[in-house]
Structures are given as C-alpha cells and as structure tokens.
Scaffold this active site. Sequence first.
Site, mmCIF file in Angstrom:
data_model
loop_
_atom_site.group_PDB
_atom_site.id
_atom_site.type_symbol
_atom_site.label_atom_id
_atom_site.label_comp_id
_atom_site.label_asym_id
_atom_site.label_seq_id
_atom_site.Cartn_x
_atom_site.Cartn_y
_atom_site.Cartn_z
ATOM 1 N N ASP A 38 -4.046 0.573 2.300
ATOM 2 C CA ASP A 38 -3.010 -0.067 1.496
ATOM 3 C C ASP A 38 -3.463 -0.229 0.040
ATOM 4 O O ASP A 38 -4.645 -0.478 -0.215
ATOM 5 C CB ASP A 38 -2.690 -1.444 2.095
ATOM 6 C CG ASP A 38 -1.381 -2.011 1.607
ATOM 7 O OD1 ASP A 38 -0.586 -1.261 0.998
ATOM 8 O OD2 ASP A 38 -1.145 -3.210 1.822
ATOM 9 N N ASN A 40 -2.351 1.937 -2.780
ATOM 10 C CA ASN A 40 -2.288 3.092 -3.691
ATOM 11 C C ASN A 40 -1.311 2.855 -4.843
ATOM 12 O O ASN A 40 -1.613 3.155 -6.001
ATOM 13 C CB ASN A 40 -1.868 4.346 -2.928
ATOM 14 C CG ASN A 40 -2.936 4.835 -1.973
ATOM 15 O OD1 ASN A 40 -4.109 4.501 -2.103
ATOM 16 N ND2 ASN A 40 -2.532 5.619 -0.989
ATOM 17 N N GLY A 41 -0.137 2.329 -4.517
ATOM 18 C CA GLY A 41 0.864 2.092 -5.547
ATOM 19 C C GLY A 41 0.419 1.062 -6.564
ATOM 20 O O GLY A 41 0.611 1.240 -7.778
ATOM 21 N N ARG A 42 -0.186 -0.023 -6.082
ATOM 22 C CA ARG A 42 -0.659 -1.061 -7.001
ATOM 23 C C ARG A 42 -1.810 -0.563 -7.864
ATOM 24 O O ARG A 42 -1.933 -0.953 -9.028
ATOM 25 C CB ARG A 42 -1.091 -2.295 -6.196
ATOM 26 C CG ARG A 42 0.068 -3.230 -5.860
ATOM 27 C CD ARG A 42 -0.323 -4.262 -4.840
ATOM 28 N NE ARG A 42 -0.345 -3.689 -3.497
ATOM 29 C CZ ARG A 42 -0.773 -4.341 -2.428
ATOM 30 N NH1 ARG A 42 -1.224 -5.572 -2.559
ATOM 31 N NH2 ARG A 42 -0.740 -3.769 -1.248
ATOM 32 N N HIS A 55 -1.591 7.692 -4.825
ATOM 33 C CA HIS A 55 -1.719 8.412 -3.547
ATOM 34 C C HIS A 55 -2.737 9.549 -3.664
ATOM 35 O O HIS A 55 -3.491 9.816 -2.728
ATOM 36 C CB HIS A 55 -0.366 8.962 -3.121
ATOM 37 C CG HIS A 55 0.635 7.893 -2.793
ATOM 38 N ND1 HIS A 55 0.359 6.873 -1.899
ATOM 39 C CD2 HIS A 55 1.905 7.681 -3.243
ATOM 40 C CE1 HIS A 55 1.414 6.071 -1.798
ATOM 41 N NE2 HIS A 55 2.357 6.536 -2.604
ATOM 42 N N GLU A 85 8.381 3.464 8.730
ATOM 43 C CA GLU A 85 9.107 2.718 7.700
ATOM 44 C C GLU A 85 8.974 3.347 6.319
ATOM 45 O O GLU A 85 9.768 3.041 5.416
ATOM 46 C CB GLU A 85 8.610 1.263 7.650
ATOM 47 C CG GLU A 85 8.979 0.416 8.862
ATOM 48 C CD GLU A 85 8.152 0.731 10.091
ATOM 49 O OE1 GLU A 85 8.654 0.567 11.215
ATOM 50 O OE2 GLU A 85 6.992 1.173 9.927
ATOM 51 N N LEU A 149 -17.122 13.430 14.821
ATOM 52 C CA LEU A 149 -16.113 12.418 14.543
ATOM 53 C C LEU A 149 -14.699 12.947 14.793
ATOM 54 O O LEU A 149 -14.378 14.077 14.400
ATOM 55 C CB LEU A 149 -16.223 11.966 13.077
ATOM 56 C CG LEU A 149 -15.111 11.042 12.565
ATOM 57 C CD1 LEU A 149 -15.318 9.631 13.072
ATOM 58 C CD2 LEU A 149 -15.043 11.050 11.046
ATOM 59 N N ARG A 206 -8.125 -3.448 6.833
ATOM 60 C CA ARG A 206 -6.939 -3.317 5.980
ATOM 61 C C ARG A 206 -7.346 -3.640 4.547
ATOM 62 O O ARG A 206 -7.936 -4.694 4.277
ATOM 63 C CB ARG A 206 -5.809 -4.240 6.407
ATOM 64 C CG ARG A 206 -4.620 -4.094 5.445
ATOM 65 C CD ARG A 206 -3.332 -4.659 5.947
ATOM 66 N NE ARG A 206 -2.261 -4.253 5.024
ATOM 67 C CZ ARG A 206 -0.988 -4.132 5.350
ATOM 68 N NH1 ARG A 206 -0.607 -4.363 6.578
ATOM 69 N NH2 ARG A 206 -0.091 -3.766 4.461
ATOM 70 N N LEU A 213 -0.401 -6.572 10.195
ATOM 71 C CA LEU A 213 -0.670 -5.322 10.911
ATOM 72 C C LEU A 213 0.346 -4.232 10.613
ATOM 73 O O LEU A 213 0.077 -3.059 10.888
ATOM 74 C CB LEU A 213 -0.719 -5.585 12.421
ATOM 75 C CG LEU A 213 -1.828 -6.542 12.885
ATOM 76 C CD1 LEU A 213 -1.765 -6.698 14.393
ATOM 77 C CD2 LEU A 213 -3.196 -6.043 12.449
ATOM 78 N N SER A 214 1.508 -4.587 10.107
ATOM 79 C CA SER A 214 2.509 -3.609 9.668
ATOM 80 C C SER A 214 2.850 -2.570 10.735
ATOM 81 O O SER A 214 2.864 -1.367 10.469
ATOM 82 C CB SER A 214 2.039 -2.913 8.384
ATOM 83 O OG SER A 214 1.935 -3.847 7.330
#
Length: 264
Positions: A38, A40-42, A55, A85, A149, A206, A213-214
């Site tokens: 979480d 990237n935009g900010r 992004h 979403e 991995l 996060r 948790l979205s």
Amino acid sequence: MFNKMKLWKTSKDKEISEDRVGQIMNQPIPQHIAIIMDGNGRWAKKRALPRIAGHHEGMKTVRKITKAANRLGVKILTLYAFSTENWKRPKSEVDYLMKLPEEFLGNFLPELVEENVKVCTMGDTTRLPETTRKAVNHAINKTKHNNGLILNFALNYGSRAEIIDAIKQLSADVKDGRLNENDIDDECFSNYLMTKSLRDPDLLIRTSGELRLSNFMLWQLAYTELFFIDVLWPDFSEKHLMDAIESFQRRSRRFGGLISEEFQ
C-alpha cells in the site's frame, strides 16, 4: 552457504550488518509472508508525480523484496497486486496497472529463473487483458520446475469472493454425493480455496500505516502474525523486511492453545 554480501550489495541500507543477517537466519524464518503493498499513490502525490509513477516505483520494490525474501529463506511470498475492488479506480490507472505484470515479468523473469523462484497466481485472472494473462502464464510456465521461493501474485483477488466461490463448490460436491457434510471441517474447507496448495501465511505485512486487511486472505490469516508499518510501499526496503521478520521472531505463536513447536 548464504551469501550476505550478495544479498545487500545493491541495498541503500548501509546500516545492515552481516551480524544482523546472521542472527535473523539463526532464528525461525516465517515460511509464508503475505504483503499488502500500500502507498504507491501517496508516494507519487508527495512528489507531485502522477499515480502511475508510484506504481512504477513500487514495481522496483517488488523485485528488491522478492530477492531479499528468497535469500533469507522465505518459502512463499504472496503479494496483493490487484484486488477485485481496484477496478473502481480511474480507467487510466487501471490500464497502467494491467501493463505492470507484463513489464515486471518481462524485465525480471531471467533473474527469477536464475534465482530458482517459482511464479504463481491466485484470483480470477479471466477478467485480465489478454496481454497481461499471456505475460503471467509465460512466467508461470518458465518457472514451473523451480523449487525455491514461490512468488504468488494475488491478481483480481478478493477474499470474500474466494470464500463464496469455495462454498458454492463445496455445496455442489455435497449435493452430488462427492462429499459428506459431516466431513466438512477447517482442513476440508481450506482445500476449496485458491491457496489449497500453500500453507497459511505466518506473517502479514501492510505498508503505508493503514491498519486493515482490505478483503485479503480473510480465512487464511486467522492465526497469522500482523505487522503494520508507516512506510509507503515504494520506500519499503530490505531493512524494513528484516524489521518485520525480527518482530515475528520475538513473538510466541499459540494458535489458540500451546506455543507452536515449529516456532519455539
């Protein structure tokens, strides 16, 4: 032998010492780490840049953290790349997000193959553009024989939709006589989820300071250790990953009962 200098040679975190890496490696490593990437935009907004710039920078962080997790001995890394979403975002942003897997895998795939990383996905990928699906499927096929991995991208993924779909499949099997309703338990239900071949996450990270948790892996996170950090995803570094792992290593995992022997 774990090569500490190789792991950190391109890192900006000069304070990471070989001793710290060694101490982490001598304690139980979370086998499955899930990350809600979480901020990237900010990150872009703080720099007066378009959101897509955030992004793009976040994609570089995916590469860095994947390599670090692999070399630290993490077995599974699940990244929340695009949620059900996220389609509600502006079309220009969604279009760019759909191009990122092709760009990321196109540039990074040779390294993934070299480092023995296996790519997989969860989510409804049928709605993704054809070029995106082709890029993802190509990476999956190219790395299917790797046994290092597992890099698991959650693409067009939503946990509620996953659970509802699992219930539908389970109900159909009961109706058709393939499953006895008395045999339904946690393990049985888990086998109807998209993560049926993966262990549940040991640690969830996060970024960006948000504390929710979205709609991400709601069933699988029942006993997962949570780590929230007030750092935007493009700024998340190997040091922050190590901070999260060290926090995990200081905890006692009880699963509602006794301390787990696996992490004693």
